[in-house]
Motif scaffolding. Structure first.
Motif, PDB file in Angstrom:
ATOM      1  N   VAL A 143      36.864 -21.164  30.370  1.00 35.74           N
ATOM      2  CA  VAL A 143      35.998 -22.088  29.629  1.00 35.74           C
ATOM      3  C   VAL A 143      35.355 -21.382  28.444  1.00 35.74           C
ATOM      4  N   LEU A 144      34.833 -20.188  28.673  1.00 39.60           N
ATOM      5  CA  LEU A 144      34.133 -19.452  27.621  1.00 39.60           C
ATOM      6  C   LEU A 144      35.080 -19.069  26.488  1.00 39.60           C
ATOM      7  N   PHE A 145      36.305 -18.638  26.856  1.00 46.20           N
ATOM      8  CA  PHE A 145      37.261 -18.256  25.820  1.00 46.20           C
ATOM      9  C   PHE A 145      37.652 -19.462  24.970  1.00 46.20           C
ATOM     10  N   GLY A 146      37.806 -20.612  25.604  1.00 50.79           N
ATOM     11  CA  GLY A 146      38.157 -21.821  24.849  1.00 50.79           C
ATOM     12  C   GLY A 146      37.100 -22.176  23.818  1.00 50.79           C
ATOM     13  N   ILE A 147      35.820 -22.085  24.220  1.00 53.53           N
ATOM     14  CA  ILE A 147      34.726 -22.363  23.295  1.00 53.53           C
ATOM     15  C   ILE A 147      34.694 -21.323  22.179  1.00 53.53           C
ATOM     16  N   GLY A 148      34.824 -20.039  22.568  1.00 55.73           N
ATOM     17  CA  GLY A 148      34.807 -18.970  21.576  1.00 55.73           C
ATOM     18  C   GLY A 148      35.947 -19.092  20.583  1.00 55.73           C
ATOM     19  N   LEU A 149      37.136 -19.476  21.055  1.00 50.76           N
ATOM     20  CA  LEU A 149      38.309 -19.604  20.189  1.00 50.76           C
ATOM     21  C   LEU A 149      38.100 -20.671  19.124  1.00 50.76           C
ATOM     22  N   VAL A 150      37.556 -21.822  19.529  1.00 42.94           N
ATOM     23  CA  VAL A 150      37.331 -22.918  18.581  1.00 42.94           C
ATOM     24  C   VAL A 150      36.384 -22.486  17.467  1.00 42.94           C
ATOM     25  N   TYR A 151      35.263 -21.902  17.849  1.00 42.61           N
ATOM     26  CA  TYR A 151      34.273 -21.507  16.842  1.00 42.61           C
ATOM     27  C   TYR A 151      34.735 -20.298  16.033  1.00 42.61           C
ATOM     28  N   TYR A 152      35.498 -19.404  16.650  1.00 43.56           N
ATOM     29  CA  TYR A 152      36.027 -18.250  15.923  1.00 43.56           C
ATOM     30  C   TYR A 152      36.965 -18.701  14.805  1.00 43.56           C
ATOM     31  N   ILE A 153      37.878 -19.615  15.129  1.00 40.31           N
ATOM     32  CA  ILE A 153      38.826 -20.110  14.125  1.00 40.31           C
ATOM     33  C   ILE A 153      38.083 -20.846  13.011  1.00 40.31           C
ATOM     34  N   MET A 154      37.069 -21.635  13.382  1.00 37.72           N
ATOM     35  CA  MET A 154      36.297 -22.352  12.371  1.00 37.72           C
ATOM     36  C   MET A 154      35.580 -21.391  11.427  1.00 37.72           C
ATOM     37  N   MET A 155      35.009 -20.321  11.988  1.00 39.54           N
ATOM     38  CA  MET A 155      34.305 -19.351  11.151  1.00 39.54           C
ATOM     39  C   MET A 155      35.261 -18.560  10.275  1.00 39.54           C
ATOM     40  N   GLN A 156      36.483 -18.359  10.746  1.00 35.39           N
ATOM     41  CA  GLN A 156      37.487 -17.682   9.938  1.00 35.39           C
ATOM     42  C   GLN A 156      37.990 -18.573   8.802  1.00 35.39           C
ATOM     43  N   LYS A 157      38.108 -19.860   9.092  1.00 39.28           N
ATOM     44  CA  LYS A 157      38.609 -20.801   8.092  1.00 39.28           C
ATOM     45  C   LYS A 157      37.550 -21.133   7.042  1.00 39.28           C
TER      46      LYS A 157
END
Length: 248
Positions: free
Chosen positions: A177-191
């Motif tokens: 669950v935590l990785f899924g949340i982190g992945l979404v926000y990580y990609i958004m911050m990279q984009k």
């Protein structure tokens, strides 16, 4: 290098604005579901208290001395940047075959305890047959997302004093669950790096909601907290969480 994420998380140790966002949503969840997480959380004290009138070097020294979360944060990002430097040196200065072996070894060590030996071998084999760019992208995204997911929990662990083994167990049983949340926000911050602080703030705010889904209510007295933290370190609510997520 994802310096924007590192800088924003560092800022959260010296200012409580981001924690207030976390608490704002936590308070709303209590109001809507008749819980007392916010009230009980507010009673707890953190291991450190900074004096803004003092020099920032003094405050950093104080954090290193009294804040386990700050030391974990520095350790995580030191390892992350060392890994990125190793990857960079491998692909820029080593022969292609040696660089491929190094990246394959790092990939296998990364995924073997998460996906199992067989699936990890298959994944590494596929990556070895592809351009190294994809291996680098997967590795940096994986570790960057996991670091971010732990960053969002800093206010929680600052007040809930698990032992180190209990905290690691807490994270491991909720890692999907935590990785899924982190992945979404990580990609958004990279984009969208120019609005990364806004995205990060939104992530902190939403963690106030998520924490009520993956943990039980915080006890109302410190005496019960020791027993609660032991049982809370293991989570068996995956099916319930998925069911509620699909329903919503």
């Amino acid at each position: 290098m994802n310096l924007n994420i590192f800088i924003i998380t560092s800022y959260s140790f010296f200012d409580q604005d981001l924690e207030k966002l976390f608490l704002c949503n936590l308070k709303y969840q209590d109001f809507s579901k008749n819980f007392k997480n916010y009230e009980n959380y507010s009673k707890l004290s953190s291991n450190y208290k900074l004096d803004k009138s003092k020099h920032w070097i003094t405050n950093v020294t104080h954090l290193f001395k009294f804040s386990r979360e700050f030391k974990n944060f520095i350790k995580r990002y030191t390892n992350y940047y060392l890994l990125n430097c190793l990857i960079f040196v491998s692909i820029e200065f080593l022969p292609e075959k040696i660089a491929s072996v190094v990246l394959g070894f790092i990939s296998f060590q990364t995924f073997v305890d998460k996906f199992g030996t067989v699936f990890s071998i298959i994944l590494v084999t596929i990556l070895q047959m592809s351009n190294y760019h994809y291996t680098v992208l997967i590795l940096t995204t994986f570790y960057g997302s996991w670091n971010l997911s732990e960053d969002l929990l800093i206010p929680y662990f600052n007040k809930i004093h698990f032992t180190m083994s209990e905290q690691n167990q807490w994270l491991n049983t909720r890692k999907g669950v935590l990785f899924g949340i982190g992945l979404v926000y990580y990609i958004m911050m990279q984009k969208f790096p120019l609005i990364s602080f806004i995205i990060y703030s939104n992530a902190f705010f939403n963690m106030g909601f998520l924490i009520t889904k993956i943990t039980n209510e915080i006890p109302d007295n410190s005496k019960s907290l020791g027993t609660w933290s032991i049982t809370e370190s293991v989570w068996d609510g995956h099916d319930k969480f998925l069911g509620e997520s699909l329903t919503s």
